[in-house]
Scaffold this motif. Structure first.
Motif, PDB file in Angstrom:
ATOM      1  N   PHE A  85      10.451  25.138  29.314  1.00 38.89           N
ATOM      2  CA  PHE A  85      10.031  24.106  28.350  1.00 38.89           C
ATOM      3  C   PHE A  85       9.494  24.665  27.203  1.00 38.89           C
ATOM      4  CE2 PHE A  85       9.426  21.584  32.383  1.00 38.89           C
ATOM      5  CZ  PHE A  85       9.762  20.590  32.045  1.00 38.89           C
ATOM      6  N   ARG A  86       8.868  25.804  27.237  1.00 45.54           N
ATOM      7  CA  ARG A  86       8.316  26.590  26.116  1.00 45.54           C
ATOM      8  C   ARG A  86       9.504  27.085  25.145  1.00 45.54           C
ATOM      9  NH1 ARG A  86       2.864  27.413  25.505  1.00 45.54           N
ATOM     10  NH2 ARG A  86       3.334  28.534  23.759  1.00 45.54           N
ATOM     11  N   ASP A  87      10.890  27.618  25.602  1.00 49.28           N
ATOM     12  CA  ASP A  87      11.774  27.901  25.193  1.00 49.28           C
ATOM     13  C   ASP A  87      12.536  26.669  24.144  1.00 49.28           C
ATOM     14  OD1 ASP A  87      11.428  30.474  26.193  1.00 49.28           O
ATOM     15  OD2 ASP A  87      12.876  30.180  27.431  1.00 49.28           O
ATOM     16  N   LEU A  88      12.292  25.588  24.859  1.00 51.32           N
ATOM     17  CA  LEU A  88      13.011  24.277  24.305  1.00 51.32           C
ATOM     18  C   LEU A  88      11.712  23.710  23.085  1.00 51.32           C
ATOM     19  CD1 LEU A  88      14.359  22.620  27.272  1.00 51.32           C
ATOM     20  CD2 LEU A  88      15.543  23.463  25.192  1.00 51.32           C
ATOM     21  N   GLY A  89      10.652  24.436  22.865  1.00 47.84           N
ATOM     22  CA  GLY A  89       9.720  24.363  21.769  1.00 47.84           C
ATOM     23  C   GLY A  89       8.763  23.038  22.516  1.00 47.84           C
ATOM     24  N   ALA A  90       8.471  22.863  23.807  1.00 50.54           N
ATOM     25  CA  ALA A  90       7.787  22.001  24.246  1.00 50.54           C
ATOM     26  C   ALA A  90       6.563  22.253  24.930  1.00 50.54           C
ATOM     27  CB  ALA A  90       8.442  20.858  25.012  1.00 50.54           C
ATOM     28  N   GLU A  91       5.342  21.563  24.999  1.00 51.98           N
ATOM     29  CA  GLU A  91       4.149  21.970  25.693  1.00 51.98           C
ATOM     30  C   GLU A  91       4.103  20.916  26.899  1.00 51.98           C
ATOM     31  OE1 GLU A  91       1.464  23.956  27.396  1.00 51.98           O
ATOM     32  OE2 GLU A  91       1.940  24.628  25.323  1.00 51.98           O
ATOM     33  N   VAL A  92       3.562  21.298  27.931  1.00 49.71           N
ATOM     34  CA  VAL A  92       3.423  20.452  29.356  1.00 49.71           C
ATOM     35  C   VAL A  92       1.986  20.420  29.539  1.00 49.71           C
ATOM     36  CG1 VAL A  92       3.795  20.421  31.768  1.00 49.71           C
ATOM     37  CG2 VAL A  92       5.639  21.410  30.559  1.00 49.71           C
ATOM     38  N   ILE A  93       1.594  18.893  29.776  1.00 51.95           N
ATOM     39  CA  ILE A  93       0.298  18.586  30.294  1.00 51.95           C
ATOM     40  C   ILE A  93       0.387  17.530  31.159  1.00 51.95           C
ATOM     41  CG2 ILE A  93      -1.498  17.024  29.276  1.00 51.95           C
ATOM     42  CD1 ILE A  93      -0.793  17.937  26.326  1.00 51.95           C
ATOM     43  N   GLY A  94      -0.490  17.984  32.305  1.00 50.89           N
ATOM     44  CA  GLY A  94      -0.500  16.822  33.612  1.00 50.89           C
ATOM     45  C   GLY A  94      -1.662  16.028  33.259  1.00 50.89           C
ATOM     46  N   ILE A  95      -1.860  14.933  33.777  1.00 52.09           N
ATOM     47  CA  ILE A  95      -2.788  13.876  33.694  1.00 52.09           C
ATOM     48  C   ILE A  95      -3.067  13.289  35.217  1.00 52.09           C
ATOM     49  CG2 ILE A  95      -4.023  11.893  32.644  1.00 52.09           C
ATOM     50  CD1 ILE A  95      -2.320  12.542  30.038  1.00 52.09           C
ATOM     51  N   SER A  96      -4.209  13.192  35.484  1.00 51.83           N
ATOM     52  CA  SER A  96      -4.606  12.496  36.809  1.00 51.83           C
ATOM     53  C   SER A  96      -6.120  11.935  36.688  1.00 51.83           C
ATOM     54  CB  SER A  96      -4.383  13.245  38.158  1.00 51.83           C
ATOM     55  OG  SER A  96      -5.614  13.907  38.284  1.00 51.83           O
ATOM     56  N   SER A  97      -6.515  11.307  37.523  1.00 51.95           N
ATOM     57  CA  SER A  97      -7.885  10.641  37.326  1.00 51.95           C
ATOM     58  C   SER A  97      -9.012  11.654  38.112  1.00 51.95           C
ATOM     59  CB  SER A  97      -8.133   9.393  37.996  1.00 51.95           C
ATOM     60  OG  SER A  97      -7.634   9.022  39.289  1.00 51.95           O
ATOM     61  N   ASP A  98      -8.485  12.458  38.650  1.00 48.92           N
ATOM     62  CA  ASP A  98      -9.238  13.724  39.223  1.00 48.92           C
ATOM     63  C   ASP A  98     -10.189  14.182  38.153  1.00 48.92           C
ATOM     64  OD1 ASP A  98      -8.310  14.082  41.877  1.00 48.92           O
ATOM     65  OD2 ASP A  98      -6.570  14.599  40.816  1.00 48.92           O
ATOM     66  N   SER A  99     -11.421  14.758  38.628  1.00 53.59           N
ATOM     67  CA  SER A  99     -12.683  15.362  37.747  1.00 53.59           C
ATOM     68  C   SER A  99     -12.068  16.672  37.008  1.00 53.59           C
ATOM     69  CB  SER A  99     -13.742  15.598  38.679  1.00 53.59           C
ATOM     70  OG  SER A  99     -13.376  16.741  39.456  1.00 53.59           O
ATOM     71  N   GLN A 100     -12.807  17.070  36.239  1.00 55.36           N
ATOM     72  CA  GLN A 100     -12.541  18.475  35.381  1.00 55.36           C
ATOM     73  C   GLN A 100     -12.578  19.520  36.480  1.00 55.36           C
ATOM     74  OE1 GLN A 100     -15.423  18.372  32.418  1.00 55.36           O
ATOM     75  NE2 GLN A 100     -14.779  15.919  32.050  1.00 55.36           N
ATOM     76  N   GLU A 101     -13.613  19.385  37.514  1.00 57.04           N
ATOM     77  CA  GLU A 101     -13.920  20.458  38.443  1.00 57.04           C
ATOM     78  C   GLU A 101     -12.671  20.598  39.205  1.00 57.04           C
ATOM     79  OE1 GLU A 101     -17.410  19.156  36.432  1.00 57.04           O
ATOM     80  OE2 GLU A 101     -16.038  17.829  37.810  1.00 57.04           O
ATOM     81  N   SER A 102     -12.076  19.439  39.605  1.00 55.26           N
ATOM     82  CA  SER A 102     -11.016  19.353  40.709  1.00 55.26           C
ATOM     83  C   SER A 102      -9.753  19.959  39.866  1.00 55.26           C
ATOM     84  CB  SER A 102     -10.726  18.069  41.163  1.00 55.26           C
ATOM     85  OG  SER A 102      -9.436  17.962  41.886  1.00 55.26           O
ATOM     86  N   HIS A 103      -9.599  19.491  38.693  1.00 55.29           N
ATOM     87  CA  HIS A 103      -8.489  20.121  37.800  1.00 55.29           C
ATOM     88  C   HIS A 103      -8.556  21.717  37.918  1.00 55.29           C
ATOM     89  CE1 HIS A 103      -6.458  16.374  37.128  1.00 55.29           C
ATOM     90  NE2 HIS A 103      -7.131  16.359  36.000  1.00 55.29           N
ATOM     91  N   SER A 104      -9.912  22.277  37.448  1.00 49.47           N
ATOM     92  CA  SER A 104      -9.825  23.800  37.288  1.00 49.47           C
ATOM     93  C   SER A 104      -9.527  24.447  38.580  1.00 49.47           C
ATOM     94  CB  SER A 104     -11.643  23.855  36.887  1.00 49.47           C
ATOM     95  OG  SER A 104     -11.704  25.347  36.759  1.00 49.47           O
ATOM     96  N   LYS A 105      -9.853  23.801  39.725  1.00 46.26           N
ATOM     97  CA  LYS A 105      -9.833  24.526  41.079  1.00 46.26           C
ATOM     98  C   LYS A 105      -7.979  24.443  41.348  1.00 46.26           C
ATOM     99  CE  LYS A 105     -14.267  23.565  43.095  1.00 46.26           C
ATOM    100  NZ  LYS A 105     -15.047  22.546  43.781  1.00 46.26           N
ATOM    101  N   PHE A 106      -7.507  23.350  40.897  1.00 45.71           N
ATOM    102  CA  PHE A 106      -6.137  23.102  41.227  1.00 45.71           C
ATOM    103  C   PHE A 106      -5.400  24.115  40.369  1.00 45.71           C
ATOM    104  CE2 PHE A 106      -2.477  20.102  40.513  1.00 45.71           C
ATOM    105  CZ  PHE A 106      -2.079  20.292  41.819  1.00 45.71           C
ATOM    106  N   LYS A 107      -5.974  24.068  38.962  1.00 46.33           N
ATOM    107  CA  LYS A 107      -5.184  24.933  38.171  1.00 46.33           C
ATOM    108  C   LYS A 107      -5.261  26.388  38.621  1.00 46.33           C
ATOM    109  CE  LYS A 107      -4.881  26.027  33.140  1.00 46.33           C
ATOM    110  NZ  LYS A 107      -5.246  25.318  31.856  1.00 46.33           N
ATOM    111  N   THR A 108      -6.363  27.167  39.022  1.00 42.70           N
ATOM    112  CA  THR A 108      -6.444  28.415  39.350  1.00 42.70           C
ATOM    113  C   THR A 108      -5.671  28.537  40.587  1.00 42.70           C
ATOM    114  OG1 THR A 108      -8.947  28.457  38.416  1.00 42.70           O
ATOM    115  CG2 THR A 108      -8.202  29.856  40.135  1.00 42.70           C
TER     116      THR A 108
END
Length: 151
Positions: free
Chosen positions: A58-81
């Motif tokens: 995606f980066r090589d094609l000049g794009a950024e990726v963003i994921g969205i759900s209704s989960d909390s910031q804390e849940s996202h932080s754990k999921f991302k890590t």
């Protein structure tokens, strides 16, 4: 409301996994935004890891990726890590972004929708894809970016 090809990216402000404010209009490159039902579920984990594994493509094609759900910031932080995700995860507990993008629920309205949007550098929608099949979203988004020479 439903987004159509050529529409501008909605100006919605959400919080990222660190609790920082984020607005889509701040990015000046192509953006792949994928909406998913829930952190740590099998299909959503597969999808997130698929975007992770293809992130450099995606980066090589000049794009950024963003994921969205209704989960909390804390849940996202754990999921991302836990899954070493190199892209932003945005929290949409009030479903503001889902409404602005026109993401419809799946499975008789019981599950939040799984939909991917690809915007060019000017913030115009060039492709959208809706499927409960989490694995196809990465391939579809990459193909849309490769086929669109006006990023």
């Amino acid at each position: 409301m439903e987004l159509n090809i050529g529409d501008k990216i909605p100006d919605v402000k959400l919080k990222n996994e660190k609790g920082e404010d984020f607005s889509f209009t701040e990015i000046d490159k192509a953006i792949v935004i994928y909406f998913y039902p829930k952190d740590f579920t099998p299909g959503c984990t597969k999808e997130a890891c698929g975007f992770r594994d293809s992130y450099e493509d995606f980066r090589d094609l000049g794009a950024e990726v963003i994921g969205i759900s209704s989960d909390s910031q804390e849940s996202h932080s754990k999921f991302k890590t836990k899954h070493q995700l190199p892209f932003l995860l945005l929290s949409d507990p009030e479903k503001k972004a889902r409404k602005a993008f026109g993401v419809k629920p799946n499975f008789l309205g019981l599950l939040p929708g799984r939909e991917t949007f690809v915007f060019n550098r000017e913030g115009k929608l060039i492709y959208k894809f809706n499927s409960i099949n989490s694995g196809r979203h990465i391939e579809e988004a990459l193909t849309a970016l490769k086929n669109n020479h006006q990023l």
